[in-house]
Scaffold this motif. Structure first.
Motif, mmCIF file in Angstrom:
data_model
loop_
_atom_site.group_PDB
_atom_site.id
_atom_site.type_symbol
_atom_site.label_atom_id
_atom_site.label_comp_id
_atom_site.label_asym_id
_atom_site.label_seq_id
_atom_site.Cartn_x
_atom_site.Cartn_y
_atom_site.Cartn_z
ATOM 1 N N GLY A 88 35.267 52.990 41.233
ATOM 2 C CA GLY A 88 35.316 53.357 39.783
ATOM 3 C C GLY A 88 34.204 53.018 38.911
ATOM 4 O O GLY A 88 33.086 52.985 39.417
ATOM 5 N N HIS A 89 34.538 53.095 37.791
ATOM 6 C CA HIS A 89 33.550 52.914 36.619
ATOM 7 C C HIS A 89 33.845 51.799 35.709
ATOM 8 O O HIS A 89 34.982 51.574 35.388
ATOM 9 C CB HIS A 89 33.364 54.347 35.975
ATOM 10 C CG HIS A 89 32.974 55.319 36.724
ATOM 11 N ND1 HIS A 89 31.752 55.722 37.387
ATOM 12 C CD2 HIS A 89 33.869 56.450 37.126
ATOM 13 C CE1 HIS A 89 31.732 56.566 38.083
ATOM 14 N NE2 HIS A 89 32.920 57.161 38.170
ATOM 15 N N ARG A 90 33.016 51.013 35.597
ATOM 16 C CA ARG A 90 33.042 49.850 34.318
ATOM 17 C C ARG A 90 32.972 50.349 33.022
ATOM 18 O O ARG A 90 33.493 51.063 32.328
ATOM 19 C CB ARG A 90 32.213 48.493 34.812
ATOM 20 C CG ARG A 90 32.776 47.380 34.201
ATOM 21 C CD ARG A 90 31.986 46.081 34.651
ATOM 22 N NE ARG A 90 32.404 45.143 33.715
ATOM 23 C CZ ARG A 90 31.584 43.881 33.905
ATOM 24 N NH1 ARG A 90 30.521 43.706 34.366
ATOM 25 N NH2 ARG A 90 31.855 42.958 33.096
ATOM 26 N N GLY A 91 31.695 50.292 32.739
ATOM 27 C CA GLY A 91 31.203 50.888 31.439
ATOM 28 C C GLY A 91 31.078 49.896 30.133
ATOM 29 O O GLY A 91 31.737 48.795 30.216
ATOM 30 N N TRP A 92 30.496 50.169 28.904
ATOM 31 C CA TRP A 92 30.538 49.367 27.990
ATOM 32 C C TRP A 92 31.627 48.890 27.495
ATOM 33 O O TRP A 92 31.865 47.841 26.771
ATOM 34 C CB TRP A 92 29.630 50.019 27.032
ATOM 35 C CG TRP A 92 30.164 51.070 26.024
ATOM 36 C CD1 TRP A 92 29.711 52.360 26.437
ATOM 37 C CD2 TRP A 92 31.071 51.138 25.140
ATOM 38 N NE1 TRP A 92 30.777 53.037 25.608
ATOM 39 C CE2 TRP A 92 31.594 52.677 24.612
ATOM 40 C CE3 TRP A 92 31.590 50.154 24.291
ATOM 41 C CZ2 TRP A 92 32.174 52.719 23.723
ATOM 42 C CZ3 TRP A 92 32.492 50.282 23.157
ATOM 43 C CH2 TRP A 92 32.914 51.643 22.952
ATOM 44 N N ALA A 93 32.760 49.633 27.251
ATOM 45 C CA ALA A 93 34.173 49.382 26.765
ATOM 46 C C ALA A 93 34.647 48.309 27.508
ATOM 47 O O ALA A 93 35.293 47.308 26.880
ATOM 48 C CB ALA A 93 34.916 50.563 26.616
ATOM 49 N N ASP A 94 34.788 48.421 28.635
ATOM 50 C CA ASP A 94 35.282 47.373 29.886
ATOM 51 C C ASP A 94 34.522 46.139 29.407
ATOM 52 O O ASP A 94 34.877 45.066 29.649
ATOM 53 C CB ASP A 94 35.271 47.608 31.283
ATOM 54 C CG ASP A 94 36.153 48.883 31.669
ATOM 55 O OD1 ASP A 94 36.887 49.419 30.731
ATOM 56 O OD2 ASP A 94 36.450 48.953 32.710
ATOM 57 N N ARG A 95 33.050 46.072 29.542
ATOM 58 C CA ARG A 95 32.405 44.876 29.232
ATOM 59 C C ARG A 95 32.469 44.494 27.825
ATOM 60 O O ARG A 95 32.605 43.152 27.761
ATOM 61 C CB ARG A 95 30.734 45.487 29.248
ATOM 62 C CG ARG A 95 30.380 46.012 30.812
ATOM 63 C CD ARG A 95 28.885 46.362 30.782
ATOM 64 N NE ARG A 95 28.367 46.739 32.002
ATOM 65 C CZ ARG A 95 27.688 46.042 32.903
ATOM 66 N NH1 ARG A 95 27.389 44.587 32.403
ATOM 67 N NH2 ARG A 95 27.390 46.217 33.842
ATOM 68 N N ALA A 136 35.302 44.526 26.122
ATOM 69 C CA ALA A 136 36.705 43.868 26.233
ATOM 70 C C ALA A 136 36.779 42.471 26.998
ATOM 71 O O ALA A 136 37.371 41.567 26.650
ATOM 72 C CB ALA A 136 37.666 45.002 26.974
ATOM 73 N N ASP A 137 35.986 42.314 28.116
ATOM 74 C CA ASP A 137 35.706 41.160 28.668
ATOM 75 C C ASP A 137 35.154 40.295 27.548
ATOM 76 O O ASP A 137 35.664 39.098 27.489
ATOM 77 C CB ASP A 137 34.754 41.204 29.913
ATOM 78 C CG ASP A 137 35.496 41.999 30.787
ATOM 79 O OD1 ASP A 137 36.670 42.179 30.952
ATOM 80 O OD2 ASP A 137 34.613 42.385 31.931
ATOM 81 N N LEU A 138 34.022 40.426 26.918
ATOM 82 C CA LEU A 138 33.605 39.283 25.865
ATOM 83 C C LEU A 138 34.581 39.188 24.582
ATOM 84 O O LEU A 138 34.651 38.054 24.255
ATOM 85 C CB LEU A 138 32.538 40.123 25.198
ATOM 86 C CG LEU A 138 30.853 40.570 26.038
ATOM 87 C CD1 LEU A 138 29.967 41.320 25.351
ATOM 88 C CD2 LEU A 138 30.310 39.219 26.731
ATOM 89 N N LEU A 139 35.294 40.259 24.332
ATOM 90 C CA LEU A 139 36.363 40.112 23.278
ATOM 91 C C LEU A 139 37.452 39.241 23.668
ATOM 92 O O LEU A 139 37.909 38.250 23.067
ATOM 93 C CB LEU A 139 36.796 41.292 22.862
ATOM 94 C CG LEU A 139 37.618 41.235 21.749
ATOM 95 C CD1 LEU A 139 36.939 40.785 20.385
ATOM 96 C CD2 LEU A 139 38.250 42.611 21.018
ATOM 97 N N GLY A 140 37.775 39.382 25.098
ATOM 98 C CA GLY A 140 38.831 38.632 25.785
ATOM 99 C C GLY A 140 38.518 37.173 25.912
ATOM 100 O O GLY A 140 39.471 36.131 25.794
ATOM 101 N N VAL A 141 37.257 37.031 26.239
ATOM 102 C CA VAL A 141 36.965 35.363 26.140
ATOM 103 C C VAL A 141 37.220 34.742 24.688
ATOM 104 O O VAL A 141 37.713 33.636 24.810
ATOM 105 C CB VAL A 141 35.415 35.191 26.637
ATOM 106 C CG1 VAL A 141 34.953 33.715 26.338
ATOM 107 C CG2 VAL A 141 35.131 35.713 27.855
ATOM 108 N N ALA A 142 36.972 35.374 23.539
ATOM 109 C CA ALA A 142 37.345 34.895 22.305
ATOM 110 C C ALA A 142 39.035 35.007 21.850
ATOM 111 O O ALA A 142 39.220 34.014 21.206
ATOM 112 C CB ALA A 142 36.468 35.821 21.227
#
Length: 260
Positions: free
Chosen positions: A31-38, A40-46
């Motif tokens: 599939g595809h990852r993309g900036w929104a997934d990336r 979300a990962d950064l925001l999810g750490v916070a």
């Protein structure tokens, strides 16, 4: 409920086309990852309690995003929403700027009225990315000017990519130059994190990338290969009415935890 770890956002929804879907940034599962997934990962750490939905579908123009994604986005009651739309309109021969602006304005108005923080973006000059389509540069600059005005009018947050030199660097774009590369998707994710002051984020996404030195012969050869391999096939598909989005649905239509 506000996070206790530094991020006030718990429900993130992304609207848009192929860039937001993540084309150009393959994941490990076909599939595809993309900036929104990336992002979300950064925001999810916070905020480990973050839930995220991605309604974007490749090939969609602004009117289609408004018709197909806006109501589902509002129904998800996001406190953070992104809208990346307009590039598929600009590259069409029958481009109606008034219709595009009306669709963008309607989306900004309805989304900001929910109380969500709305984030939108200007675009890099695609004539710099692909010199053979430089005739489209005035359309991009005009759209960017209107996006700045619309964002200010509706209280949306604007990430202004147009003046950032790194956004037109060859490494930021996939081979087709229509989509971001993994590095480009990472840049947009870091721009989101830096703009929203996600804990641990910074402004390095604005830093210039090392220049690529090519001779005139290499430039011409590269442009000819791109035209043959990507631009002509794209034009033929448009003339035949073949859409890249046929049979494609949103990859993440519901709010789901980022980390499980």
């Amino acid at each position: 409920m506000e996070s206790t770890t530094g991020s006030p956002y718990t429900r993130f929804v992304a609207l848009g086309d192929s860039q937001t879907e993540g084309i150009g940034d393959p994941d490990d599962n076909g599939g595809h990852r993309g900036w929104a997934d990336r992002f979300a990962d950064l925001l999810g750490v916070a905020n480990p309690g973050l839930r995220y939905a991605n309604l974007a579908v490749r090939g969609r123009r602004a009117a289609q995003i408004r018709a197909q994604q806006l109501a589902p986005a509002v129904a998800l009651r996001p406190d953070l929403v992104t809208v990346m739309a307009g590039m598929n309109d600009i590259i069409r021969p029958r481009f109606d700027p008034a219709e595009l602006l009306a669709d963008l304005a309607a989306m900004f108005a309805e989304l900001t009225a929910t109380g969500a923080r709305v984030v939108t973006f200007t675009y890099p000059d695609i004539g710099t990315v692909a010199p053979f389509v430089r005739l489209l540069s005035p359309r991009v600059r005009a759209l960017n000017a209107q996006l700045r005005e619309l964002a200010a009018r509706h209280g949306a947050t604007l990430i202004d990519f147009e003046p950032v030199a790194a956004t037109t660097h060859p490494r930021v774009w996939a081979e087709d130059r229509l989509h971001l590369s993994p590095l480009g998707h990472d840049l947009v994710a870091r721009a989101m994190a830096g703009t929203l002051e996600v804990p641990g984020a910074d402004q390095t996404w604005r830093d210039p990338l090392p220049p690529v030195h090519r001779t005139l012969t290499e430039v011409v050869a590269t442009e000819l290969r791109w035209t043959t391999a990507h631009m002509f096939p794209w034009a033929v598909r448009r003339l035949r009415g073949i859409s890249s989005s046929t049979g494609i649905t949103a990859k993440r239509p519901d709010l789901r935890p980022v980390f499980t």
